[in-house]
Design an enzyme around this catalytic site. Structure first.
Site, PDB file in Angstrom:
ATOM      1  N   TYR A  39       0.867  -1.180   0.000  1.00 51.95           N
ATOM      2  CA  TYR A  39       0.000   0.000   0.000  1.00 51.95           C
ATOM      3  C   TYR A  39       0.902   1.228   0.000  1.00 51.95           C
ATOM      4  CZ  TYR A  39      -4.043  -2.912   1.327  1.00 51.95           C
ATOM      5  OH  TYR A  39      -5.046  -3.846   1.364  1.00 51.95           O
ATOM      6  N   PHE A 187     -13.692  -4.164   0.816  1.00 53.01           N
ATOM      7  CA  PHE A 187     -14.694  -3.455   0.011  1.00 53.01           C
ATOM      8  C   PHE A 187     -16.106  -3.664   0.549  1.00 53.01           C
ATOM      9  CE2 PHE A 187     -11.782  -3.854  -3.956  1.00 53.01           C
ATOM     10  CZ  PHE A 187     -11.049  -2.763  -3.536  1.00 53.01           C
ATOM     11  N   PRO A 188     -16.320  -3.572   1.873  1.00 51.16           N
ATOM     12  CA  PRO A 188     -17.679  -3.740   2.413  1.00 51.16           C
ATOM     13  C   PRO A 188     -18.624  -2.648   1.933  1.00 51.16           C
ATOM     14  CG  PRO A 188     -16.234  -2.846   4.101  1.00 51.16           C
ATOM     15  CD  PRO A 188     -15.353  -3.233   2.945  1.00 51.16           C
ATOM     16  N   LEU A 189     -18.068  -1.512   1.497  1.00 52.54           N
ATOM     17  CA  LEU A 189     -18.886  -0.416   0.976  1.00 52.54           C
ATOM     18  C   LEU A 189     -18.856  -0.375  -0.556  1.00 52.54           C
ATOM     19  CD1 LEU A 189     -17.806   2.386   3.493  1.00 52.54           C
ATOM     20  CD2 LEU A 189     -19.882   0.986   3.544  1.00 52.54           C
ATOM     21  N   GLY A 190     -18.347  -1.437  -1.166  1.00 51.49           N
ATOM     22  CA  GLY A 190     -18.150  -1.418  -2.608  1.00 51.49           C
ATOM     23  C   GLY A 190     -16.737  -0.975  -2.926  1.00 51.49           C
TER      24      GLY A 190
END
Length: 267
Positions: A39, A187-190
């Site tokens: 990252y 990506f729980p929110l997309g």
């Protein structure tokens, strides 16, 4: 993942804000930080060390290995299993610790267990047995990978994409739940790389958020937490405001009717 610059490359737009997010998270009781040496590369781990070292005794630093970044930000698989060991050691050095709570083996474009997967598992097992990592995790896997790995070693967590719209890892989640393995949906929110966002932009999500006087991300995260008791959320954020909104989700209880409506979205 949201702390480095755009595309998870380079320094953050606002370094002081990134450091403030990390410090505020720990102040509010966060005891699990998900990171990776790729990252940035290097940026996220350097920020974590600057903001939080010496670390609280209860803070679990969890990283992942198995990928590289190219000059344009693409994600490339590691070809040599020996590189996993070097990347584990790089994480330890940059973060300034002797052991990571867990490290996830991140697979790229792997549909089934193969010899490379076995060779990579061997490196992970050796690192754990030597005390460099506390536990072995897996990321971006199919159910077959999990079942194969469990024949060789304990697995402490699985990180796969999972959210209201993307339920492709439902079978993996069910297996983790049955075995008491932490399921850590990314990506729980997309996906931050897909616009417009099909999760947060969903009409039903927007209506429920308005009715209950929460934000759309809070509704989505509350639903995700309610899916199974072993779900551990890692919503990325680069602002203190969003961090605090995310953490407030722990106090949101969706009624059965609302949960059912949200669950039906994927259908």
């Amino acid at each position: 993942m949201q702390l480095p610059g755009p595309g998870v490359l380079g320094p953050p737009r606002d370094r002081e804000q990134a450091l403030a997010v990390l410090r505020r998270a720990v102040e509010l009781g966060v005891d699990h930080i998900d990171t990776a040496q790729f990252y940035g590369p290097d940026v996220a781990n350097e920020l974590i060390r600057e903001a939080l070292f010496p670390y609280p005794a209860n803070l679990a630093l969890v990283s992942k290995v198995g990928a590289r970044r190219d000059d344009s930000g693409g994600w490339l698989p590691l070809e040599d299993p020996a590189d996993l060991r070097r990347d584990i050691e790089a994480n330890l050095q940059t973060l300034g610790v002797d052991q990571l709570a867990a490290v996830n083996l991140r697979l790229i474009d792997s549909d089934e267990p193969d010899q490379r997967f076995d060779d990579q598992l061997s490196v992970m097992i050796e690192a754990r047995d030597e005390g460099l990592i506390g536990g072995i995790g897996l990321s971006e896997i199919k159910l077959a990978h999990l079942l194969h790995a469990l024949e060789r070693t304990d697995i402490v967590c699985v990180q796969n994409a999972f959210n209201l719209i993307d339920r492709s890892s439902a079978a993996v989640l069910d297996e983790c739940t049955a075995r008491g393995i932490a399921f850590v949906p990314f990506f729980p929110l997309g996906s931050a790389f897909v616009q417009p966002n099909p999760v947060l932009g969903n009409d039903l999500v927007q209506r429920i958020a308005t009715q209950l006087r929460y934000t759309a991300p809070q509704i989505v995260l509350a639903w995700t937490l309610s899916v199974a008791p072993n779900v551990v959320l890692i919503p990325g954020t680069s602002s203190v405001q969003h961090l605090e909104e995310n953490l407030a989700v722990a106090d949101i209880e969706l009624d059965d009717d609302t949960r059912a409506k949200l669950t039906a979205i994927a259908a």
